[in-house]
Design an enzyme around this catalytic site. Structure first.
Site, short mmCIF file in Angstrom:
data_model
loop_
_atom_site.label_atom_id
_atom_site.label_comp_id
_atom_site.label_asym_id
_atom_site.label_seq_id
_atom_site.Cartn_x
_atom_site.Cartn_y
_atom_site.Cartn_z
N ASP A 1 6.12 -58.68 -34.52
CA ASP A 1 5.66 -57.31 -35.20
C ASP A 1 4.38 -57.91 -35.99
O ASP A 1 4.19 -59.08 -36.36
CB ASP A 1 6.80 -56.92 -36.28
CG ASP A 1 6.68 -55.94 -37.02
OD1 ASP A 1 6.02 -54.95 -36.71
OD2 ASP A 1 6.98 -55.93 -38.24
N LEU A 2 3.93 -56.90 -36.63
CA LEU A 2 2.62 -57.01 -37.64
C LEU A 2 3.03 -57.00 -39.13
O LEU A 2 2.93 -57.98 -39.78
CB LEU A 2 1.34 -56.30 -37.18
CG LEU A 2 0.14 -56.24 -38.24
CD1 LEU A 2 -0.53 -57.60 -37.99
CD2 LEU A 2 -0.60 -55.14 -37.87
N ASP A 3 3.32 -55.82 -39.61
CA ASP A 3 3.16 -55.49 -40.94
C ASP A 3 4.79 -56.21 -41.42
O ASP A 3 5.66 -55.84 -40.87
CB ASP A 3 3.61 -54.06 -41.26
CG ASP A 3 2.47 -53.27 -40.72
OD1 ASP A 3 1.22 -53.36 -40.98
OD2 ASP A 3 2.52 -52.18 -39.67
N THR B 1 1.36 -56.06 -44.99
CA THR B 1 0.90 -54.79 -45.20
C THR B 1 2.20 -53.91 -45.32
O THR B 1 2.02 -52.53 -45.51
CB THR B 1 -0.06 -54.58 -43.76
OG1 THR B 1 0.72 -55.20 -42.80
CG2 THR B 1 -1.25 -54.76 -44.00
N LYS C 1 10.65 -48.91 -42.18
CA LYS C 1 9.88 -50.08 -41.37
C LYS C 1 9.84 -50.05 -40.16
O LYS C 1 11.11 -49.72 -39.64
CB LYS C 1 10.43 -51.33 -42.11
CG LYS C 1 10.09 -51.60 -43.49
CD LYS C 1 10.51 -53.27 -44.30
CE LYS C 1 9.86 -53.25 -45.32
NZ LYS C 1 10.50 -54.37 -46.01
N SER D 1 8.03 -41.28 -39.57
CA SER D 1 8.22 -41.68 -40.77
C SER D 1 8.21 -40.59 -41.83
O SER D 1 8.99 -40.27 -42.64
CB SER D 1 7.24 -42.75 -41.41
OG SER D 1 7.33 -43.81 -40.65
N SER E 1 3.45 -54.01 -32.64
CA SER E 1 3.40 -53.21 -33.70
C SER E 1 3.33 -51.63 -33.31
O SER E 1 2.56 -51.22 -32.40
CB SER E 1 2.48 -53.75 -34.64
OG SER E 1 2.11 -52.77 -35.96
N ALA E 2 3.98 -50.93 -34.27
CA ALA E 2 3.82 -49.52 -34.05
C ALA E 2 2.63 -48.84 -34.74
O ALA E 2 2.25 -47.71 -34.71
CB ALA E 2 5.20 -48.67 -34.73
N LYS F 1 -1.03 -47.96 -35.67
CA LYS F 1 -2.42 -47.78 -34.70
C LYS F 1 -3.38 -48.50 -35.59
O LYS F 1 -4.52 -48.71 -34.98
CB LYS F 1 -2.78 -46.18 -34.77
CG LYS F 1 -1.77 -45.70 -33.89
CD LYS F 1 -1.89 -43.88 -33.86
CE LYS F 1 -1.02 -43.64 -32.76
NZ LYS F 1 -0.54 -42.17 -33.00
N LYS G 1 10.38 -48.18 -31.86
CA LYS G 1 11.47 -48.82 -32.48
C LYS G 1 12.57 -47.93 -33.30
O LYS G 1 12.03 -46.79 -33.82
CB LYS G 1 10.99 -49.95 -33.50
CG LYS G 1 9.80 -50.84 -32.78
CD LYS G 1 9.41 -51.60 -33.88
CE LYS G 1 8.03 -52.44 -33.34
NZ LYS G 1 7.66 -53.15 -34.52
N GLU H 1 10.57 -60.06 -36.15
CA GLU H 1 10.44 -58.88 -36.82
C GLU H 1 11.13 -58.91 -38.51
O GLU H 1 11.66 -59.88 -38.78
CB GLU H 1 11.41 -57.94 -36.29
CG GLU H 1 11.00 -56.90 -35.23
CD GLU H 1 10.00 -55.78 -35.79
OE1 GLU H 1 10.12 -55.68 -36.96
OE2 GLU H 1 9.55 -55.19 -35.14
N ASP H 2 10.53 -57.79 -39.43
CA ASP H 2 11.05 -57.82 -40.72
C ASP H 2 11.67 -56.37 -40.84
O ASP H 2 12.29 -56.24 -41.97
CB ASP H 2 10.06 -57.93 -41.50
CG ASP H 2 9.01 -56.62 -41.42
OD1 ASP H 2 8.80 -56.06 -40.29
OD2 ASP H 2 8.68 -55.99 -42.73
C1 G6P Z 1 4.57 -50.36 -38.55
C2 G6P Z 1 4.94 -50.17 -39.85
C3 G6P Z 1 5.41 -48.90 -40.10
C4 G6P Z 1 4.33 -47.98 -39.96
C5 G6P Z 1 4.04 -47.82 -38.60
C6 G6P Z 1 2.73 -46.89 -38.02
O1 G6P Z 1 5.61 -50.11 -37.70
O2 G6P Z 1 6.25 -51.02 -40.16
O3 G6P Z 1 5.39 -48.88 -41.70
O4 G6P Z 1 4.72 -46.60 -40.22
O5 G6P Z 1 3.68 -49.34 -38.24
O6 G6P Z 1 1.47 -47.43 -38.56
P1 G6P Z 1 0.25 -46.73 -38.67
O7 G6P Z 1 -0.72 -47.69 -39.31
O8 G6P Z 1 -0.05 -46.49 -37.35
O9 G6P Z 1 0.37 -45.56 -39.55
MG MG Z 2 7.21 -54.96 -39.95
#
Ligand code: G6P
Ligand code: MG
Length: 219
Positions: free
Chosen positions: A8-10, A16, A44, A51, A115-116, A118, A146, A170-171
């Site tokens: 995962d990224l964030d 982030t 998350k 979200s 990562s979700a 974009k 997810k 993942e976090d």
């Molecule tokens: C990740 C983060 C989420 C975020 C999603 C979409 O999964 O954990 O907090 O809403 O990405 O990110 P974006 O940059 O496309 O809005």
């Molecule tokens: Mg994350």
């Protein structure tokens, strides 16, 4: 046998997750929805639109917004977020992560990003780690977000590996569920109460090394 690691990224590669929190807080409070860190945990790993719907439901005000207004709120959140990520540099990599990525590459493991976000590719570029990744799943092409395992299953397929040859990092609770749903070993970065479903919970990314991972896997 371990052949690939899917990240995962964030909140795993860089912090982030904190910027998403700040941007959502600003968006939510602008429409009168109270927003705290506990509620933020539910967001998350969740896509931008999902979200926002969670926030509107949390405030009990979903019905007050047209689809166009919801799109506009999501757009505004992303503008705040992009402002916050503008200054990202390689110094923003979470501690130990670059060493772990390099160690994995040297060991011949394939690396994937699940990562979700974009904004993922631009963040990897700013962190100067794009070339370390063998594949990045395009979140725009997923049917389900997810906690559905789709993104991890797809990452393994893009790496041309079987799911049981990959592990995930993942976090987010939704992210750990997605990894487990894909039948992979899950490293969870976070507190033990939030990372209950993880196979290996770490409080910090500094704890993740290939040697420890292999030990946990019994390899
Ligand atoms: C990740 C983060 C989420 C975020 C999603 C979409 O999964 O954990 O907090 O809403 O990405 O990110 P974006 O940059 O496309 O809005
Ligand atoms: Mg994350």
């Amino acid at each position: 046998m371990l052949k690939g690691i899917i990240f995962d990224l964030d909140g795993v590669i860089t912090d982030t997750a904190e910027y998403h929190y700040l941007a959502w807080k600003k968006t939510a409070e602008a429409i009168g929805v109270p927003f705290d860190r506990e509620f933020n945990e539910e967001l998350k790993g969740v896509s931008r639109m999902d979200s926002l719907y969670k926030i509107l439901d949390h405030g009990g005000i979903r019905g007050q917004f047209s689809e166009a207004q919801v799109e506009e709120l999501a757009h505004d959140k992303n503008i705040y977020y992009q402002e916050l990520i503008k200054e990202i540099t390689p110094n923003d990599l979470l501690p130990g992560i670059k060493d772990f990525l390099l160690e994995c590459k040297e060991a011949g493991l394939k690396l994937g990003l699940a990562s979700a976000s974009k904004n993922g590719p631009v963040i990897l570029d700013r962190l100067e780690v794009t070339t370390l990744f063998d594949t990045i799943v395009d979140p725009g092409k997923l049917k389900k977000g997810k906690p559905d395992p789709e993104i991890f299953v797809k990452a393994a397929a893009q790496l041309q590996l079987q799911v049981n040859e990959c592990i995930g990092v993942e976090d987010a609770e939704a992210g750990i569920q997605a990894i487990k749903g894909a039948n992979m070993f899950a490293i969870g970065v976070g507190t033990p109460d939030r990372m209950k479903l993880a196979d290996w919970q770490v409080g910090s990314t500094t704890e993740i090394t290939l040697e420890r991972l292999r030990e946990k896997l019994g390899e």
